[in-house]
Design a protein around this motif. Structure first.
Motif, mmCIF file in Angstrom:
data_model
loop_
_atom_site.group_PDB
_atom_site.id
_atom_site.type_symbol
_atom_site.label_atom_id
_atom_site.label_comp_id
_atom_site.label_asym_id
_atom_site.label_seq_id
_atom_site.Cartn_x
_atom_site.Cartn_y
_atom_site.Cartn_z
ATOM 1 N N TYR A 1 -12.126 34.812 -1.170
ATOM 2 C CA TYR A 1 -12.896 34.141 -0.118
ATOM 3 C C TYR A 1 -12.546 34.658 1.269
ATOM 4 O O TYR A 1 -13.170 34.284 2.264
ATOM 5 C CB TYR A 1 -12.763 32.612 -0.246
ATOM 6 N N ASP B 1 -9.799 34.201 -8.508
ATOM 7 C CA ASP B 1 -9.693 33.839 -7.090
ATOM 8 C C ASP B 1 -8.908 32.547 -6.914
ATOM 9 O O ASP B 1 -8.943 31.665 -7.757
ATOM 10 C CB ASP B 1 -11.087 33.653 -6.474
ATOM 11 N N GLU C 1 -16.628 36.799 -5.236
ATOM 12 C CA GLU C 1 -15.691 36.712 -6.360
ATOM 13 C C GLU C 1 -15.691 37.952 -7.252
ATOM 14 O O GLU C 1 -14.887 38.052 -8.172
ATOM 15 C CB GLU C 1 -15.971 35.442 -7.176
ATOM 16 N N HIS D 1 -8.464 26.677 -10.425
ATOM 17 C CA HIS D 1 -9.677 26.551 -11.242
ATOM 18 C C HIS D 1 -10.035 27.837 -11.983
ATOM 19 O O HIS D 1 -10.526 27.783 -13.101
ATOM 20 C CB HIS D 1 -10.846 26.139 -10.332
ATOM 21 N N GLN E 1 -9.131 29.459 -4.610
ATOM 22 C CA GLN E 1 -10.064 28.810 -3.677
ATOM 23 C C GLN E 1 -9.353 27.668 -2.977
ATOM 24 O O GLN E 1 -9.569 26.508 -3.288
ATOM 25 C CB GLN E 1 -11.286 28.302 -4.436
ATOM 26 N N HIS F 1 -16.002 31.621 -14.649
ATOM 27 C CA HIS F 1 -15.309 30.334 -14.736
ATOM 28 C C HIS F 1 -16.131 29.229 -14.050
ATOM 29 O O HIS F 1 -15.570 28.263 -13.519
ATOM 30 C CB HIS F 1 -13.889 30.426 -14.159
HETATM 31 FE FE LIG Z 1 -13.839 30.744 -8.293
#
Ligand SMILES: [Fe+2]
Length: 356
Positions: free
Chosen positions: A207, A93, A314, A179, A95, A11
């Motif tokens: 993360y 993920d 990730e 995102h 973020q 992505h």
């Molecule tokens: Fe990401």
């Protein structure tokens, strides 16, 4: 018994930007004096990276990189069209979007019946008003369906297998998907023919200990010395085992489900040993070779520290897919391409693992 389709992709937000803007992160590093003397000019870089930079600050490489990647996406989209799932579960993920100071779960299933996408919201926040390759308005909003029943099946499969999943019927902090999900859906519809399948966003704290400190990993501020570190994210084994717990349950269900892993491999901005300039090529090639060979289980016992040392934080998003494919006894992927780039922050992989 229903079928399961496995897909994996990236992505990378930069693909939305015009060619000339795609190396903006590296251009900023050159300009701000943050690179060590051994890397502070393009002529000092590794030869492949110099070639990508070329005489146009990476613009021609950007176009080639995007074109190759979007060709791979077309393979993924074609597999989705053929399979025509009842729901698409996306492992991505968070973020510092929905996971913030007030609550940081290791992972969370969003079980809403409707979601909004604002595909350009984060790109605009991070990259400025550089436009997008589709020429669409910066405030574009797209409504997509959720699949709350499938989300509950995923949650119940996890609970019955000894996991303690978080779930949420609403998105905290923002009323649009993060995102990882927005970019994935945007790229899988890069030809703008429309998206018609209900989605279950499965967010992972990839993360980990850096989530709050670096607010999603967009700066590399080190942990304050002498402090106890923030708690880590889940381990690769835990994420792998989650996929292994979910897949058999969904395979026995009445739904045809696509399981989608979304992430680039090593990220330059997370790779300290390369001075945050380029990703860990060696490690990414090894992970891709294992995946392409169908050696799904090879990822299970890689340590979280090894992922993070390689800037592959990730890849936690990919581990549930590999665990699912391993649990289903899947042969190697029908398609598994690695798109390398020293300059564009990360290497990308697209894979298609169809039902046998
Ligand atoms: Fe990401």
């Amino acid at each position: 018994m229903a079928e399961i389709l496995g897909l994996g992709l990236s992505h990378f937000g930069g693909f939305m930007f015009p060619d000339e803007a795609m190396a903006a992160r590296v251009a900023a590093q050159l300009a701000d004096g943050s690179l060590p003397p051994a890397l502070d000019r393009p002529d000092k870089w590794p030869a492949p990276m110099r070639d990508e930079w070329g005489g146009d600050a990476g613009a021609a490489h950007a176009a080639r990189h995007r074109a190759a990647y979007f060709d791979g996406l077309d393979r993924g989209r074609a597999a989705l069209e053929d399979f025509d799932p009842d729901a698409v579960v996306i492992f991505g993920d968070d973020q510092y979007e929905c996971f913030r100071e007030d609550l940081v779960p290791p992972y969370c299933v969003f079980a809403g019946d409707r979601f909004a996408l604002r595909p350009f919201a984060r790109a605009r926040a991070v990259g400025g008003e550089s436009g997008n390759i589709w020429g669409e308005p910066a405030d574009t909003e797209i409504a997509i369906r959720g699949a709350p029943d499938v989300a509950r099946a995923v949650l119940n499969a996890l609970s019955e297998s000894g996991f303690d999943p978080a779930y949420s019927l609403r998105l905290p902090h923002q009323d649009f998907l993060g995102h990882a999900f927005a970019n994935t859906l945007t790229y899988l519809d890069h030809r703008r023919t429309g998206w018609r399948w209900p989605v279950v966003p499965f967010a992972i704290n990839a993360y980990g200990a850096a989530l709050i400190r670096a607010k999603g990993g967009l700066d590399a501020t080190p942990q304050t010395l002498g402090c106890e570190p923030d708690p880590p994210g889940p381990t690769p084994a835990r994420c792998f085992d989650m996929g292994a717990a979910i897949a058999p349950r969904l395979a026995e269900s009445r739904w045809r489900v696509a399981l989608v892993a979304t992430a680039s491999f090593s990220h330059a901005f997370l790779t300290a040993k390369n001075h945050y300039l380029y990703p860990d090529m060696k490690s990414d090639r090894a992970r891709h070779a294992e995946l392409a060979a169908g050696a799904y289980r090879a990822w299970r016992d890689i340590s979280l520290a090894a992922f993070e040392e390689a800037g592959e934080h990730e890849l936690l998003n990919w581990c549930p897919l590999l665990g699912a494919m391993d649990a289903l006894g899947r042969p190697p992927p029908a398609f598994c391409a690695l798109y390398e780039s020293w300059l564009m922050n990360s290497n990308k992989v697209v894979t298609v693992i169809p039902p046998v």
